[in-house]
Write a protein that holds these residues in place. Structure first.
Motif, PDB file in Angstrom:
ATOM      1  N   ALA B 180       0.854  -1.201   0.000  1.00 54.34           N
ATOM      2  CA  ALA B 180       0.000   0.000   0.000  1.00 54.34           C
ATOM      3  C   ALA B 180       0.880   1.237   0.000  1.00 54.34           C
ATOM      4  O   ALA B 180       2.071   1.173   0.310  1.00 54.34           O
ATOM      5  CB  ALA B 180      -0.938   0.002   1.198  1.00 54.34           C
ATOM      6  N   PHE B 184      -2.316   6.608  -1.970  1.00 56.05           N
ATOM      7  CA  PHE B 184      -3.597   5.963  -2.279  1.00 56.05           C
ATOM      8  C   PHE B 184      -4.238   5.546  -0.953  1.00 56.05           C
ATOM      9  O   PHE B 184      -4.252   4.379  -0.605  1.00 56.05           O
ATOM     10  CB  PHE B 184      -3.381   4.777  -3.225  1.00 56.05           C
ATOM     11  CG  PHE B 184      -2.854   5.207  -4.575  1.00 56.05           C
ATOM     12  CD1 PHE B 184      -3.712   5.377  -5.649  1.00 56.05           C
ATOM     13  CD2 PHE B 184      -1.496   5.467  -4.759  1.00 56.05           C
ATOM     14  CE1 PHE B 184      -3.239   5.792  -6.888  1.00 56.05           C
ATOM     15  CE2 PHE B 184      -1.018   5.890  -6.000  1.00 56.05           C
ATOM     16  CZ  PHE B 184      -1.883   6.054  -7.054  1.00 56.05           C
ATOM     17  N   ASP B 186      -7.350   5.558   0.214  1.00 51.37           N
ATOM     18  CA  ASP B 186      -8.554   4.717   0.243  1.00 51.37           C
ATOM     19  C   ASP B 186      -8.173   3.253   0.112  1.00 51.37           C
ATOM     20  O   ASP B 186      -8.709   2.386   0.808  1.00 51.37           O
ATOM     21  CB  ASP B 186      -9.510   5.116  -0.890  1.00 51.37           C
ATOM     22  CG  ASP B 186     -10.159   6.466  -0.627  1.00 51.37           C
ATOM     23  OD1 ASP B 186      -9.983   6.993   0.496  1.00 51.37           O
ATOM     24  OD2 ASP B 186     -10.827   7.001  -1.532  1.00 51.37           O
ATOM     25  N   ASP B 187      -7.213   3.002  -0.780  1.00 49.72           N
ATOM     26  CA  ASP B 187      -6.721   1.639  -0.982  1.00 49.72           C
ATOM     27  C   ASP B 187      -6.039   1.144   0.302  1.00 49.72           C
ATOM     28  O   ASP B 187      -6.271   0.025   0.751  1.00 49.72           O
ATOM     29  CB  ASP B 187      -5.739   1.660  -2.170  1.00 49.72           C
ATOM     30  CG  ASP B 187      -5.114   0.319  -2.456  1.00 49.72           C
ATOM     31  OD1 ASP B 187      -5.798  -0.530  -3.064  1.00 49.72           O
ATOM     32  OD2 ASP B 187      -3.943   0.106  -2.066  1.00 49.72           O
ATOM     33  N   LYS B 191      -7.315  -1.933   2.760  1.00 45.88           N
ATOM     34  CA  LYS B 191      -6.476  -3.102   3.034  1.00 45.88           C
ATOM     35  C   LYS B 191      -6.288  -3.315   4.528  1.00 45.88           C
ATOM     36  O   LYS B 191      -6.275  -4.454   5.007  1.00 45.88           O
ATOM     37  CB  LYS B 191      -5.130  -2.951   2.329  1.00 45.88           C
ATOM     38  CG  LYS B 191      -5.238  -3.232   0.829  1.00 45.88           C
ATOM     39  CD  LYS B 191      -3.988  -2.836   0.088  1.00 45.88           C
ATOM     40  CE  LYS B 191      -4.105  -3.252  -1.389  1.00 45.88           C
ATOM     41  NZ  LYS B 191      -3.084  -2.618  -2.221  1.00 45.88           N
ATOM     42  N   THR B 248      -4.707  -4.113  -7.019  1.00 43.74           N
ATOM     43  CA  THR B 248      -5.816  -3.283  -6.546  1.00 43.74           C
ATOM     44  C   THR B 248      -5.854  -1.915  -7.207  1.00 43.74           C
ATOM     45  O   THR B 248      -6.724  -1.107  -6.928  1.00 43.74           O
ATOM     46  CB  THR B 248      -5.751  -3.079  -5.024  1.00 43.74           C
ATOM     47  OG1 THR B 248      -4.480  -2.498  -4.705  1.00 43.74           O
ATOM     48  CG2 THR B 248      -5.913  -4.390  -4.293  1.00 43.74           C
ATOM     49  N   TYR B 249      -4.863  -1.646  -8.071  1.00 43.40           N
ATOM     50  CA  TYR B 249      -4.887  -0.362  -8.771  1.00 43.40           C
ATOM     51  C   TYR B 249      -4.311  -0.540 -10.169  1.00 43.40           C
ATOM     52  O   TYR B 249      -3.246  -1.143 -10.335  1.00 43.40           O
ATOM     53  CB  TYR B 249      -4.085   0.693  -7.997  1.00 43.40           C
ATOM     54  CG  TYR B 249      -4.064   2.034  -8.699  1.00 43.40           C
ATOM     55  CD1 TYR B 249      -5.201   2.842  -8.721  1.00 43.40           C
ATOM     56  CD2 TYR B 249      -2.927   2.466  -9.380  1.00 43.40           C
ATOM     57  CE1 TYR B 249      -5.201   4.048  -9.384  1.00 43.40           C
ATOM     58  CE2 TYR B 249      -2.916   3.685 -10.046  1.00 43.40           C
ATOM     59  CZ  TYR B 249      -4.049   4.466 -10.048  1.00 43.40           C
ATOM     60  OH  TYR B 249      -4.054   5.662 -10.712  1.00 43.40           O
TER      61      TYR B 249
END
Lengths: 537, 299
Positions: B180, B184, B186-187, B191, B248-249
């Protein structure tokens, strides 16, 4: 002693703000739309309200600065869109379409402005064009008695008698005028200088003069006064007054390259004429707005550039021979446009039934005896009776303003503020504009690339420049709020020291702890925040 | 900005006055991780930037218990705290190890591998600033190839590639591994929420910009973190049970050089080394993408 040493106190005594060499603050830059709007609208403000689906509030905010949104949404040359920073990302916002939708919403819902009781003060407004309308409206909203005079039967001035109906629907205009003139005493068919004069207005506490510029410049060539040679603006006025004007199968030559020339040419074409526009410079120098030139070019109208009429002769069959010079561009004039020069021996003839001159308009100075221009382009009022002169205010196209509807509206609104201050006997200060607008370099595009932002909205039937309410909301959602905080929490989230505090309507730096790293300013999506005294500008 | 809950645990618990450098990535990460975990948390931390900047004795930034332990003992100590809490019936408390790359990639590797093999119920978070920043920017096995540190000076830049800690941890078949970035959030928070809900060893690898150690403008910390993700130098993904991998992105494939040029630590890199880094990044991202696609089929 405990077995383990334990820290039970917190660290907030440690005011790390003392480390700071630069401080975050608001840059105070204006969004390009607000910065460029001649009428001074808070465009970003009403886009934000549209985004929140608050169209009534959007209408209210918009009409605080411009009482004619449905009109301006149609006829304004929308400089608000020119520098829209969304240009550097995908395409600019369709602000004009949003303005029109908000204006039409007001018209459809027959919105009325809540007017206060009038007090003792009385103001005369002369001229019912955009400047006079705005001044009358805002004065009335301020509780002043307003009497408005106009030489024509309908109010609106150029809006009614100049702008063709294919650009501005008369029903929309009349509905909007009804709201704007609510509570105003409108006196039609009263021409200053013939039906009354300034001296009769002495019982008013102030007089606002906004008679515009509607006297066509004369071509000053041989044959310029022949029957069949007419002022373009007078032609538009006849058409817009509802007179039956027929030009079927006639050949029309329009002289000029301004907005009036475009309107005249396109109106004549709609009345059945074959039309040629002759302009003495090239398309680049045309004073008409680019959009109007595009629309002109899209129609089967012939354009002759670098052509100027030399003289006009009448044939025995009544038709006109327009003898023209070919021109070339020489040195730039003081206004920066290159001066057209005659190329000798290139004369040629165009045949026409009607010639419309649309080479510019001057203010009508016959309204008051002794009215002249001073050398600096302003009006010389020294011959006006001093009792009137001391309370006389001017606005609109009679002044050396850019001749557009939004400029005239702003001039009328500012005059209303000025007159209101004058009536209260307090000094008037024009609000100062921040010197800078937020440009693409101020915007953190990566933020907008990541949030799921709407695509450019289109109307349900695909008409360019027209949106329905849902489309206007989609469009407002594309706004990047340049230079204005939109409470996205970016600064708050990224501060390593938690030194950004949420406040009602925005954020503040907690200077006890802010170390001045500048992340907040670097990451601010809208370019609202900047660092002072440090590396981040 | 987002529809996620309003995490204000730190903001409402006097989270002020820490001694981290201006623009520190670790403190951004720490605050948002704690915001998600909330008050029922114990932090176990070895020597490192985080431990030093949490406060000076007897003061602490952290609104939760924060246990300082020996450099190599983070994982074992966290397992011990877990056992103690479980025995006193406090199984709901999250034990989070909060260690730098030195304590994770190098010095604590053995203990970490041990608790992973035993699948201890611990959330182990590594904030990775890619060198021993606190002691004076010495290289660690997390330092990328071609990077300047005080022990890999311009005349002898680091020649070994960064250790792939995520692959190592995933190879232990632990329930959850995730990367992470502070750019980012929100990501990151999603997580941490997922990790919090899982039992067993969860490993999170957080990208942590360090302005003094990376020779970068403090204001650029988030920009650099974003470019690391967008250039695929630090892709965002998670691995479940050591098998299913999910990116995830979707990055926008920015050039690695755009990421490098904001940091003085990479300024001695030759063009060839930068190109090699670009192709190495492309290769490892392609491998991740393949595993991502395959995992979709397996689901």
């Amino acid at each position: 002693m405990p077995e383990l040493p334990v820290s039970l106190a917190r660290m907030s005594w440690n005011k790390t703000g003392s480390w700071r060499s630069s401080t975050p603050g608001h840059r105070g830059k204006l969004p390009p739309c607000n910065f460029n709007c001649p009428a001074g609208e808070n465009i970003r403000g009403y886009l934000d309200l549209m985004k929140k689906d608050q169209i009534a509030e959007a209408f209210e905010l918009l009409t605080q600065k411009n009482p004619l949104p449905a009109v301006c949404g149609r006829v304004c040359y929308h400089p608000c869109q020119t520098d829209c920073n969304r240009h550097s990302f995908d395409t600019e916002l369709q602000i004009r379409a949003v303005e029109m939708l908000i204006g039409d919403w007001g018209v459809q819902n027959k919105l009325r402005v809540r007017l206060p009781e009038t007090g003792a003060k009385k103001v005369a407004v002369i001229g019912a064009g955009p400047a006079g309308l705005a001044a009358a409206h805002y004065l009335r909203r301020d509780g002043v008695n307003v009497v408005m005079y106009d030489e024509n039967h309908h109010p609106g001035g150029i809006l009614h008698y100049g702008i063709p109906t294919y650009r501005l629907d008369k029903e929309i205009l009349q509905a909007e005028l009804k709201r704007v003139l609510d509570g105003v005493d409108f006196k039609a068919n009263m021409r200053l200088g013939s039906d009354f004069d300034l001296g009769t207005l002495n019982h008013f506490d102030a007089v606002f003069l906004a008679t515009g510029a509607h006297v066509s410049k004369s071509m000053r060539i041989d044959g310029g006064d022949l029957a069949g040679v007419e002022s373009g603006l007078d032609f538009l006025k006849r058409v817009n007054s509802g007179q039956k004007v027929r030009l079927d199968n006639k050949q029309v030559v329009v002289i000029g390259g301004g907005n009036t020339a475009c309107d005249v040419a396109r109106t004549a074409y709609r009345l059945g004429a074959g039309v040629t526009v002759a302009y003495r410079r090239t398309e680049n120098e045309m004073p008409a707005f680019a959009e109007e030139v595009e629309q002109l070019k899209a129609e089967p109208i012939e354009l002759e550039f670098l052509v100027a009429p030399a003289r006009i002769q009448q044939e025995t069959d009544g038709r006109l021979k327009v003898i023209c010079h070919r021109m070339e561009l020489g040195e730039p004039d003081p206004d920066g446009r290159r001066r057209p020069m005659v190329i000798d021996g290139t004369d040629f003839t165009m045949t026409a039934d009607v010639v419309f001159a649309a080479i510019g308009e001057d203010p009508d100075l016959d309204i008051a005896p002794g009215l002249t221009y001073a050398s600096d382009g302003t009006l010389d009022l020294s011959q006006i009776d001093q009792r009137i002169r001391d309370k006389l205010f001017l606005g609109g196209d009679i002044l050396p303003n850019p001749r557009t509807v939004p400029h005239a509206v702003a001039s009328g609104r500012v005059a209303a503020e000025e007159i209101a201050a004058f009536l209260k006997g307090v000094p008037y200060e024009r609000p100062e504009k921040p010197a800078e607008m937020a440009g693409p370099e101020d915007i953190n595009f990566s933020y907008f690339a990541r949030i799921n932002i709407a695509k450019r909205a289109a109307s349900s039937d695909g008409t360019e420049g027209v949106l329905d309410e849902a489309g206007a909301i989609d469009e407002a959602n594309r706004c990047m709020s340049c230079g204005v905080c939109f409470e996205c929490d970016t600064c708050y989230d990224f501060c390593p020291d938690l030194a950004i505090v949420r406040t009602p309507g925005g954020y503040q730096a907690n200077l006890d702890y802010c170390k001045g790293c500048g992340i907040c300013a670097r990451e601010c999506p809208s370019g609202t925040l900047g660092m002072q005294g440090g590396q981040v500008a | 900005m987002s529809d996620t809950p309003d995490y204000d645990f730190c903001a409402s618990h006097d989270f002020y006055g820490h001694t981290a450098c201006p623009g520190c990535g670790e403190k951004i990460l720490y605050r948002h991780v704690l915001d998600v975990l909330g008050p029922e948390t114990v932090v176990v931390a070895p020597a490192g930037c985080a431990a030093v900047t949490d406060g000076v004795f007897p003061h602490s930034l952290s609104p939760v218990p924060y246990l300082h332990v020996a450099f190599g003992a983070t994982a074992s100590a966290a397992a011990g705290v877990r056992a103690g809490l479980d025995m006193s019936g406090r199984e709901n408390v999250t034990v989070m190890a909060w260690a730098g790359d030195g304590a994770t990639f190098d010095i604590g590797m053995g203990a970490l591998s041990a608790i992973a093999e035993r699948n201890e119920n611990v959330l182990y978070v590594c904030y990775d600033n890619e060198a021993y920043m606190n002691t004076g920017m010495q290289r660690s096995s997390a330092t990328p190839r071609g990077c300047w540190t005080t022990t890999t000076p311009a005349s002898r830049l680091k020649s070994e590639p960064k250790k792939d800690i995520d692959a190592i941890m995933a190879a232990h078949r632990i329930p959850y591994v995730a990367t992470a970035s502070p750019a980012f959030l929100d990501d990151l928070k999603a997580k941490v929420e997922r990790a919090k809900a899982i039992r067993g060893l969860r490993f999170m690898h957080l990208f942590s910009p360090c302005p003094p150690g990376w020779k970068s403008d403090p204001a650029d910390s988030i920009t650099i973190a974003r470019l690391a993700v967008e250039s695929n130098v630090f892709p965002l993904y998670e691995v479940y049970e050591g098998e299913r991998l999910r990116l995830t992105y979707q990055s926008s494939s920015v050039a690695v050089s755009d990421y490098l040029k904001l940091q003085g630590r990479f300024k001695y890199m030759s063009e060839q080394e930068a190109e090699d880094m670009q192709s190495a990044v492309e290769r490892s991202y392609a491998a991740l993408k393949l595993r991502h696609e395959k995992s979709k089929v397996c689901l």
